[in-house]
Design a protein around this motif. Structure first.
Motif, short mmCIF file in Angstrom:
data_model
loop_
_atom_site.label_atom_id
_atom_site.label_comp_id
_atom_site.label_asym_id
_atom_site.label_seq_id
_atom_site.Cartn_x
_atom_site.Cartn_y
_atom_site.Cartn_z
N ASP A 249 -0.42 -3.18 -5.61
CA ASP A 249 0.21 -4.29 -4.91
C ASP A 249 0.56 -5.44 -5.85
N LEU A 250 -0.27 -5.68 -6.87
CA LEU A 250 0.02 -6.76 -7.81
C LEU A 250 1.28 -6.45 -8.61
N VAL A 251 1.41 -5.21 -9.04
CA VAL A 251 2.64 -4.79 -9.73
C VAL A 251 3.83 -4.95 -8.80
N ALA A 252 3.66 -4.54 -7.53
CA ALA A 252 4.75 -4.65 -6.56
C ALA A 252 5.17 -6.10 -6.36
N ALA A 253 4.20 -7.02 -6.32
CA ALA A 253 4.54 -8.44 -6.19
C ALA A 253 5.37 -8.90 -7.37
N GLY A 254 5.04 -8.42 -8.57
CA GLY A 254 5.84 -8.74 -9.75
C GLY A 254 7.24 -8.16 -9.65
N ASN A 277 -3.32 -2.16 -0.45
CA ASN A 277 -3.35 -2.97 0.77
C ASN A 277 -4.23 -4.21 0.60
N VAL A 278 -3.97 -4.97 -0.46
CA VAL A 278 -4.69 -6.23 -0.63
C VAL A 278 -4.26 -7.19 0.48
N GLY A 279 -5.16 -8.10 0.85
CA GLY A 279 -4.94 -8.93 2.02
C GLY A 279 -3.66 -9.73 2.00
N THR A 290 2.56 -0.50 1.60
CA THR A 290 1.48 -0.19 0.66
C THR A 290 0.67 1.01 1.12
N VAL A 291 -0.35 1.35 0.36
CA VAL A 291 -1.28 2.42 0.70
C VAL A 291 -2.66 1.79 0.91
N ASP A 292 -3.21 1.99 2.09
CA ASP A 292 -4.56 1.51 2.38
C ASP A 292 -5.55 2.61 2.01
N VAL A 293 -6.59 2.24 1.25
CA VAL A 293 -7.62 3.18 0.82
C VAL A 293 -8.90 2.83 1.56
N VAL A 326 0.94 2.14 4.90
CA VAL A 326 1.23 1.03 5.81
C VAL A 326 2.67 0.59 5.55
N TRP A 327 3.56 0.95 6.46
CA TRP A 327 4.98 0.62 6.28
C TRP A 327 5.24 -0.79 6.78
#
Length: 344
Positions: A249-254, A277-279, A290-293, A326-327
């Protein structure tokens, strides 16, 4: 026995059984390991326990059985934060009537192994769950001393392996995006020292080739937001993908930040996916696919295996996946001009 009598003394298993309408053996089974009980029975027992404020007398049990009623969970004193696994494991132990001690051990795999041997020899714990691997030679000694379950989900450096490194969700996301009409993809990978990063990269490459899609490249990153920005900045003007598969998710935010720097709309011009799936992902604009684990489930599985070993029973089979896609708003159909066959 009326309510006043119950209030004057500590409730017993017999009191719980009477209120729940079950046998004391059923209540005992619930307290030790509630697997196999019917849902209606579970509900009656749980309601009776709450109503009577019943708590197992573990000291008395220890005197009768020479068992302590205590379990140890060993976690590494490292950057990895196993709090969600710990929460799942602890809840499972408590539901079975055990106290849990959490022990932190630093110093690498040898120091952790020696700490586990100390715990096993202390006589304080009926069983031990380790969320970190140990030396194979030490593991054999541990099994001779006590009931122990060693996590098989991390390597000696606490990098995920095994089921946690499964890249199947990457495959499913690409398949779904291809069904929506996406055909040009980019992957921003994580640190190649991690099995999970290597698996996701390979899953991406294999799926793109299998579906006859176009990959505009793989950017080898390091799990950071900066690598996501750098990946987008590195793209030639005419090499814009319609979908970016980010390592986390951090990479995706970038990636989202880099896309906006270039004047690209998300998801209008490119769709973006993450992992973990960070908050904060659900509150981004757009909210992040994202993908929730399910790390809590991973902890529950491990503790269930430990308790089954203590009771000399087979753990219940659980084939449910740890992953859920999680779409959200960061993915959508590509714009008409970006569909296959159109000159971009």
């Amino acid at each position: 026995m009326d309510g006043a009598d119950t209030a004057r003394r500590r409730p017993t298993i017999t009191d719980v059984a009477r209120l729940a309408g079950v046998s004391p053996q059923t209540v005992s089974r619930y307290l030790r390991f509630n697997g196999g009980l019917k849902p209606a029975t579970l509900e009656r027992v749980e309601n009776a326990i709450r109503e009577l404020d019943y708590r197992p007398n573990l000291v008395a049990r220890s005197m009768r059985t020479r068992k302590t009623g205590r379990l140890a969970i060993l976690m590494p004193a490292m950057a990895f934060n196993p709090s969600r696994m710990l929460a799942g494991a602890s809840a499972t132990a408590h539901a079975a009537g055990y106290f849990v001690d959490v022990v932190s051990a630093g110093g690498g795999v040898r120091a952790r192994s020696e700490r586990l041997l100390e715990l096993a020899d202390s006589g304080q714990f009926e069983g031990i769950l380790s969320l970190a691997p140990v030396l194979p030679a030490m593991e054999n000694k541990l099994h001779q001393r006590t009931t122990v379950v060693i996590s098989a989900d991390f390597d000696d450096e606490m990098r995920v392996i095994g089921e946690l490194a499964d890249a199947t969700p990457i495959v499913r996301m690409i398949e779904h995006l291809a069904e929506l009409g996406h055909s040009q993809f980019l992957h921003v990978a994580g640190d190649a020292q991690f099995a999970s990063a290597r698996a996701r990269k390979q899953g991406y490459l294999d799926t793109v080739e299998r579906l006859g899609l176009e990959s505009v490249g793989v950017f080898d990153g390091d799990w950071s937001g900066e690598s996501g920005i750098a990946a987008i900045r590195s793209l030639p003007n005419r090499a814009r993908p319609t979908a970016v598969i980010a390592a986390n998710d951090l990479v995706a935010a970038g990636v989202v930040r880099g896309a906006r720097e270039r004047g690209w709309d998300v998801p209008g011009d490119i769709s973006v996916t993450g992992w973990d799936n960070v908050g904060v992902g659900q509150f981004m604009t757009p909210s992040l696919t994202t993908v929730d684990v399910d790390l809590e489930r991973l902890g529950r599985r491990a503790m269930t295996k430990l308790i089954a070993g203590l009771l000399d029973t087979a753990p219940e089979a659980n084939g449910e996946t740890l992953f859920r896609i999680v779409w959200r708003e960061s993915t959508a159909e590509p714009s008409p001009e970006d569909r296959p066959g159109r000159d971009r």
